[in-house]
Design an enzyme around this catalytic site. Structure first.
Site, PDB file in Angstrom:
ATOM      1  N   GLY A  16       1.017  -1.206  -0.163  1.00 23.81           N
ATOM      2  CA  GLY A  16       0.063  -0.005   0.055  1.00 23.81           C
ATOM      3  C   GLY A  16       0.930   1.143  -0.089  1.00 23.81           C
ATOM      4  O   GLY A  16       1.608   1.611   0.879  1.00 23.81           O
ATOM      5  N   THR A  17       0.964   1.785  -1.197  1.00 27.22           N
ATOM      6  CA  THR A  17       2.270   2.630  -1.487  1.00 27.22           C
ATOM      7  C   THR A  17       2.036   4.108  -2.084  1.00 27.22           C
ATOM      8  O   THR A  17       0.877   4.322  -2.370  1.00 27.22           O
ATOM      9  CB  THR A  17       3.019   1.521  -2.587  1.00 27.22           C
ATOM     10  OG1 THR A  17       3.281   0.638  -2.140  1.00 27.22           O
ATOM     11  CG2 THR A  17       4.219   2.379  -3.308  1.00 27.22           C
ATOM     12  N   THR A  18       3.098   4.686  -2.190  1.00 28.22           N
ATOM     13  CA  THR A  18       3.064   6.015  -2.870  1.00 28.22           C
ATOM     14  C   THR A  18       4.321   5.867  -3.893  1.00 28.22           C
ATOM     15  O   THR A  18       5.500   5.845  -3.175  1.00 28.22           O
ATOM     16  CB  THR A  18       3.186   7.195  -2.023  1.00 28.22           C
ATOM     17  OG1 THR A  18       2.041   7.409  -1.130  1.00 28.22           O
ATOM     18  CG2 THR A  18       3.065   8.320  -2.867  1.00 28.22           C
TER      19      THR A  18
END
Length: 237
Positions: A16-18
């Site tokens: 769950g990322t940017t």
């Protein structure tokens, strides 16, 4: 039968990322946070989501960690064969097309979105996005992962054509830190990779060097630091 807590711990690893890719006048800058989660638990707080494909092309990974690592391993292998056959480095477009081919061919099984960025002597700095489903998009900038939902308006306002390398790097670090502040699935440190005609430069920004946003707490070593630094207001009857 597994309890809810056990299922969260033993669940698939997800980033769950940017992730961000930005072009500037002379090259590209890729950036990402470092939090990898398993359900509601942080499995790795310092993972590296920017993977090298060739000397001049890198890949930002989001979604399922296993899926994105597998795709990047296959693409790296195919690009190595491609380089041997042609006797010269693969272009960014070739690398992006390989990612697109694998993602689209396996779209019913893969849960990953990726950003490909690099520099080559034919087209200069290029950024490509391959979201879920395997579409290939050439863009001046692109964002992905769970934290990207907080950044679309920010990029509409902050991105501009013809930025310098320093401006692009500052924009990426600022954007990732803003996503970390708003998105619970993004966190940790910020890593950037700058690619241009002179080569590749990796940079690392620890949490205590990132800008603070709104009511964010300053980084602490432990809960005791927070308790000792706080001075509760006296009770007034």
């Amino acid at each position: 039968m597994e309890s809810h807590e056990e299922s969260e711990i033993n669940g698939p690893h997800s980033m769950g990322t940017t992730i961000i890719g930005v072009t500037y006048n002379g090259g590209v800058v890729l950036g990402a946070d470092s939090r990898t989660s398993t359900g509601i638990y942080v499995a790795n707080r310092a993972s590296d989501k920017i993977t090298q494909l060739t000397d001049n092309v890198y890949l930002c990974r989001s979604g399922s960690a296993a899926d994105s690592q597998t795709v990047s391993d296959y693409v790296r292998y195919f690009l190595h064969q491609h380089t041997i056959q042609l006797g010269q480095p693969a272009t960014v477009k070739v690398a992006a097309n390989l990612v697109r081919l694998l993602s689209y061919s396996n779209k019913n099984m893969l849960q990953t979105g990726m950003i490909i960025g690099g520099w080559d002597k034919y087209d200069g700095g290029k950024i490509y996005g391959v979201p879920l489903g395997g579409t290939l998009l050439e863009l001046p900038f692109t964002i992905g992962g769970s934290g990207s939902t907080y950044l679309y308006g920010f990029f509409d306002q902050a991105w501009k054509e013809g930025m310098t390398q320093e401006e692009a790097e500052q924009l990426v670090v600022k954007a990732v830190s803003l996503a970390i502040a708003r998105d619970g699935a993004s966190g940790g440190v910020v890593r950037t990779v700058t690619i241009n005609s002179e080569g590749v430069t990796r940079k690392y920004y620890p949490e205590d060097k990132l800008p603070r946003w709104h009511e964010e707490l300053e980084p602490q070593n432990s809960l005791l630091d927070i308790l000792s630094s706080s001075s509760p207001e006296p009770m007034v009857s």
